[in-house]
Design an enzyme around this catalytic site. Structure first.
Site, PDB file in Angstrom:
ATOM      1  N   LYS A 174       0.886  -1.186   0.000  1.00 23.16           N
ATOM      2  CA  LYS A 174       0.000   0.000   0.000  1.00 23.16           C
ATOM      3  C   LYS A 174       0.911   1.221   0.000  1.00 23.16           C
ATOM      4  CE  LYS A 174      -2.326   3.177   1.742  1.00 23.16           C
ATOM      5  NZ  LYS A 174      -1.946   4.506   1.249  1.00 23.16           N
ATOM      6  N   GLU A 249       8.379   1.749  11.727  1.00 18.73           N
ATOM      7  CA  GLU A 249       9.455   2.734  11.515  1.00 18.73           C
ATOM      8  C   GLU A 249       8.777   4.090  11.490  1.00 18.73           C
ATOM      9  OE1 GLU A 249      12.515   1.951  11.526  1.00 18.73           O
ATOM     10  OE2 GLU A 249      12.553  -0.169  11.034  1.00 18.73           O
ATOM     11  N   CYS A 283      12.992  11.095   8.042  1.00 12.88           N
ATOM     12  CA  CYS A 283      12.712  10.727   9.439  1.00 12.88           C
ATOM     13  C   CYS A 283      13.910  11.035  10.334  1.00 12.88           C
ATOM     14  CB  CYS A 283      12.354   9.251   9.522  1.00 12.88           C
ATOM     15  SG  CYS A 283      13.562   8.189   8.717  1.00 12.88           S
ATOM     16  N   GLU A 384       7.783  16.626  15.380  1.00 13.50           N
ATOM     17  CA  GLU A 384       8.444  16.382  14.092  1.00 13.50           C
ATOM     18  C   GLU A 384       7.799  17.302  13.055  1.00 13.50           C
ATOM     19  OE1 GLU A 384       7.518  12.809  11.836  1.00 13.50           O
ATOM     20  OE2 GLU A 384       9.652  12.536  11.456  1.00 13.50           O
TER      21      GLU A 384
HETATM   22  P1  NAD Z   1       1.591   8.575   7.276  1.00 13.30           P
HETATM   23  O1  NAD Z   1       1.613   7.837   8.564  1.00 13.30           O
HETATM   24  O2  NAD Z   1       0.603   9.661   7.100  1.00 13.30           O
HETATM   25  O3  NAD Z   1       1.362   7.567   6.064  1.00 13.30           O
HETATM   26  C1  NAD Z   1       2.168   6.444   5.856  1.00 13.30           C
HETATM   27  C2  NAD Z   1       1.367   5.376   5.142  1.00 13.30           C
HETATM   28  O4  NAD Z   1       0.338   4.917   6.013  1.00 13.30           O
HETATM   29  C3  NAD Z   1       0.665   5.875   3.893  1.00 13.30           C
HETATM   30  O5  NAD Z   1       0.699   4.878   2.904  1.00 13.30           O
HETATM   31  C4  NAD Z   1      -0.746   6.128   4.379  1.00 13.30           C
HETATM   32  O6  NAD Z   1      -1.702   6.089   3.346  1.00 13.30           O
HETATM   33  C5  NAD Z   1      -0.911   4.979   5.354  1.00 13.30           C
HETATM   34  N1  NAD Z   1      -1.943   5.166   6.384  1.00 13.30           N
HETATM   35  C6  NAD Z   1      -2.447   6.337   6.863  1.00 13.30           C
HETATM   36  N2  NAD Z   1      -3.387   6.080   7.799  1.00 13.30           N
HETATM   37  C7  NAD Z   1      -3.465   4.740   7.928  1.00 13.30           C
HETATM   38  C8  NAD Z   1      -4.239   3.861   8.755  1.00 13.30           C
HETATM   39  N3  NAD Z   1      -5.141   4.328   9.627  1.00 13.30           N
HETATM   40  N4  NAD Z   1      -4.044   2.530   8.632  1.00 13.30           N
HETATM   41  C9  NAD Z   1      -3.126   2.046   7.776  1.00 13.30           C
HETATM   42  N5  NAD Z   1      -2.382   2.821   6.955  1.00 13.30           N
HETATM   43  C10 NAD Z   1      -2.543   4.152   7.038  1.00 13.30           C
HETATM   44  O7  NAD Z   1       3.077   9.077   7.057  1.00 13.30           O
HETATM   45  P2  NAD Z   1       3.617   9.989   5.866  1.00 13.30           P
HETATM   46  O8  NAD Z   1       3.145  11.382   6.109  1.00 13.30           O
HETATM   47  O9  NAD Z   1       3.337   9.330   4.559  1.00 13.30           O
HETATM   48  O10 NAD Z   1       5.202   9.884   6.075  1.00 13.30           O
HETATM   49  C11 NAD Z   1       5.918  10.733   6.908  1.00 13.30           C
HETATM   50  C12 NAD Z   1       6.236  10.037   8.219  1.00 13.30           C
HETATM   51  O11 NAD Z   1       6.970   8.848   7.983  1.00 13.30           O
HETATM   52  C13 NAD Z   1       7.113  10.879   9.110  1.00 13.30           C
HETATM   53  O12 NAD Z   1       6.642  10.820  10.435  1.00 13.30           O
HETATM   54  C14 NAD Z   1       8.474  10.205   9.009  1.00 13.30           C
HETATM   55  O13 NAD Z   1       9.330  10.415  10.093  1.00 13.30           O
HETATM   56  C15 NAD Z   1       8.074   8.788   8.872  1.00 13.30           C
HETATM   57  N6  NAD Z   1       9.175   7.997   8.300  1.00 13.30           N
HETATM   58  C16 NAD Z   1       9.869   7.179   9.141  1.00 13.30           C
HETATM   59  C17 NAD Z   1      10.960   6.444   8.642  1.00 13.30           C
HETATM   60  C18 NAD Z   1      11.754   5.539   9.541  1.00 13.30           C
HETATM   61  O14 NAD Z   1      12.534   4.762   9.021  1.00 13.30           O
HETATM   62  N7  NAD Z   1      11.600   5.620  10.841  1.00 13.30           N
HETATM   63  C19 NAD Z   1      11.312   6.564   7.296  1.00 13.30           C
HETATM   64  C20 NAD Z   1      10.561   7.412   6.476  1.00 13.30           C
HETATM   65  C21 NAD Z   1       9.492   8.130   6.991  1.00 13.30           C
END
Ligand code: NAD
Length: 493
Positions: A174, A249, A283, A384
């Site tokens: 997804k 993550e 991140c 963040e």
């Molecule tokens: P997000 O949590 O909004 O979305 C991530 C994914 O989850 C997307 O595909 C989204 O559609 C899906 N999603 C959203 N709500 C959901 C739910 N209720 N159930 C299941 N899936 C759902 O994050 P984002 O804005 O896309 O990405 C940014 C975040 O990702 C930042 O917080 C960043 O720090 C983090 N990140 C962490 C790492 C790491 O390795 N720790 C790496 C990259 C990004």
């Protein structure tokens, strides 16, 4: 005409059951560049069903056979290097300089790494007695759901997909709703590389419907998730209904500590890199800078001067090093943190506003922004922001710097800048984070584990450790002596 994409279910390219589509917007121009299916729970069910069907045959292949498919996929990625780089630049706004030289080659390298390292995976024999033999074997989990964020649309899926596939799992991916195109193309290349139908399925749509249906699905054994901490929390809750494994993550608010003896020029270079790479949408981006009081003024002046030189603008220009933020709502959120920082009394040293150049007018740009005179009680120093916004704080002792670095709900990464390796190592041991770099920030290798602690999540991506994340350890016990000699049977006699 705007290209209309389809999703990959069971080896077929299909529309969402509802027929609905979502606009995919180029964040550098604000224009709609494509449409992707807006799937729903029924589509998730079909994709999981296809994966359930395909999983046993994929698991029954030798690791060598699966590994060869991954190597082929790696070659195909490099064969479509420019095309993939342009696609990611269009959907995400990452400069082409970055997608060409960083994202796409790294995706290829990751598949190569997983193809190799999985072949060295072993089990154990355990010394429990002369009358028996005990051993462990690693088995695939079955069907895994991989949910990925938009900040590195291709790389984040490859980190998970490579590990999950080579260990024999079938996957339902997804991708992020705002930037799913590169993942769809990777799904197509996976099929071309010889991944059997149903082993990789890619479904697009909103997280709270499609993502959540995947997490809820009883036939999905594990969710590999990268994204926001708030979403991670929700996923943990939903996954608890089926006692599903989750790998999380999540976000970070990463400290960058400059000690009194640091080489200030390399620290400044590292600061610019780690704060503004990918427009700060990383991140592990450094966002809290703790500078020894004896260097604070010099560091601040040099950092601001270097940050002024960051060339932001049209991401399709090979000279551009910083593109827009990924979508309008995110730009607005970052801007609201800038206003918050001003209200809280932080001193604006650079940026803080939308750039106003011809090639940034329509896109979702925020200029590199540096605040001085900050402290940890300011909200923008705790949350963040995920944009090119950082705060500088002065400290007196290394102990104080460690305490400041640890004063966060996150625990993803940090760095310490010092000429004394022993001090660097000592501080690395005291900082609560999944990765601590000494005299570097924001460098990740296939061979090194990646993952945080506290509210940055748990589990590891990359390195040999990720192989454990996508396999189950089974203990097998074999009796070697027959019934008469077993003393414990006497307990029932
Ligand atoms: P997000 O949590 O909004 O979305 C991530 C994914 O989850 C997307 O595909 C989204 O559609 C899906 N999603 C959203 N709500 C959901 C739910 N209720 N159930 C299941 N899936 C759902 O994050 P984002 O804005 O896309 O990405 C940014 C975040 O990702 C930042 O917080 C960043 O720090 C983090 N990140 C962490 C790492 C790491 O390795 N720790 C790496 C990259 C990004």
């Amino acid at each position: 005409m705007t290209e209309e994409y389809k999703v990959l279910i069971g080896g077929e390219w299909v529309k969402a059951g509802s027929g609905e589509m979502m606009d995919i917007i180029n964040p550098a121009t604000g224009e709609v560049i494509a449409k992707a299916p807006k799937c729903g729970p029924a589509d998730v069910d079909k994709a999981v069903g296809a994966a359930v069907q395909a999983a046993p045959a994929w698991a029954a292949k030798t690791v060598g056979e699966r590994s060869k498919v991954l190597l082929k996929l790696s070659q195909l990625i490099m064969g479509h290097h420019e095309e993939l780089a342009k696609l990611e630049t269009m959907e995400h706004g990452s400069p082409i300089r970055k997608t060409m030289n960083f994202d796409v080659p790294l995706c290829a390298e990751q598949f190569e790494y997983f193809a190799g390292v999985a072949r060295a995976m072993t089990g154990e024999t355990l010394p429990v007695g002369p009358w028996c033999m005990s051993m462990t074997v690693r088995e695939p989990l079955g069907v895994v759901g991989l949910i990925t964020p938009w900040n590195f649309p291709a790389l984040m899926v490859v980190w998970k997909l490579g590990a999950a596939l080579v260990t024999g799992n079938a996957c339902v991916v997804k991708p992020p709703s705002i930037a799913p195109l590169t993942t769809l193309r990777l799904g197509e290349l996976a099929m071309e590389a010889g991944v059997p139908a149903g082993v990789v399925n890619v479904i697009t749509g909103p997280g709270d419907t499609v993502g959540e249906a995947l997490v809820r699905h009883p036939d999905v054994a594990k969710i590999g998730f990268t994204g926001d901490t708030v979403t991670g929390r929700r996923i943990m809750n939903v996954a608890s209904d089926t006692v599903k494994q989750v790998g999380l993550e999540l976000g970070g608010k990463n400290a960058f500590i400059v000690l009194a003896d640091a080489d200030i020029d390399s620290a400044v270079e590292g600061a610019v890199w780690s704060a503004f790479f990918n427009s700060g949408q990383v991140c592990a981006a450094a966002s809290r800078f703790y500078i020894h009081e004896s260097l604070y003024d010099e560091f601040a002046a040099k950092f601001v001067a270097a940050a002024k030189l960051v060339r932001y603008g049209d991401p399709t220009n090979m000279e551009t090093v910083m593109g827009p933020l990924a979508y309008a709502g995110h730009r607005d959120k970052v801007e609201s943190y800038i206003e918050e920082a001003k209200k809280e009394g932080a001193k604006l040293l650079l940026g803080g506003k939308r750039p106003d150049t011809p090639d940034t007018k329509k896109g979702f740009f925020v200029a590199p922004t540096v605040f001085g005179n900050c402290n940890n009680s300011m909200q923008f120093m705790q949350d963040e922001i995920f944009g090119p916004v950082v705060g500088l704080v002065s400290f007196k002792t290394p102990e104080e710097a460690v305490a400041l670095a640890n004063d966060t709900r996150y625990g993803l990464s940090a760095s310490v800048w010092t000429k004394d390796v022993r001090t660097g190592l000592a501080l690395a041991g005291q900082i609560k984070a999944g990765t601590v770099w000494v005299n570097e920030h924001l460098i990740v290798f296939c061979e090194t584990p990646w993952g945080g602690c506290k509210q940055s999540g748990w589990g590891k991506d990359l390195s040999t450790m990720v192989l454990e994340e996508y396999t189950m350890t089974k203990h097998i016990y074999i009796d070697l002596i027959g019934q008469p000699m077993k003393p414990w049977y006497g307990l029932l006699k």
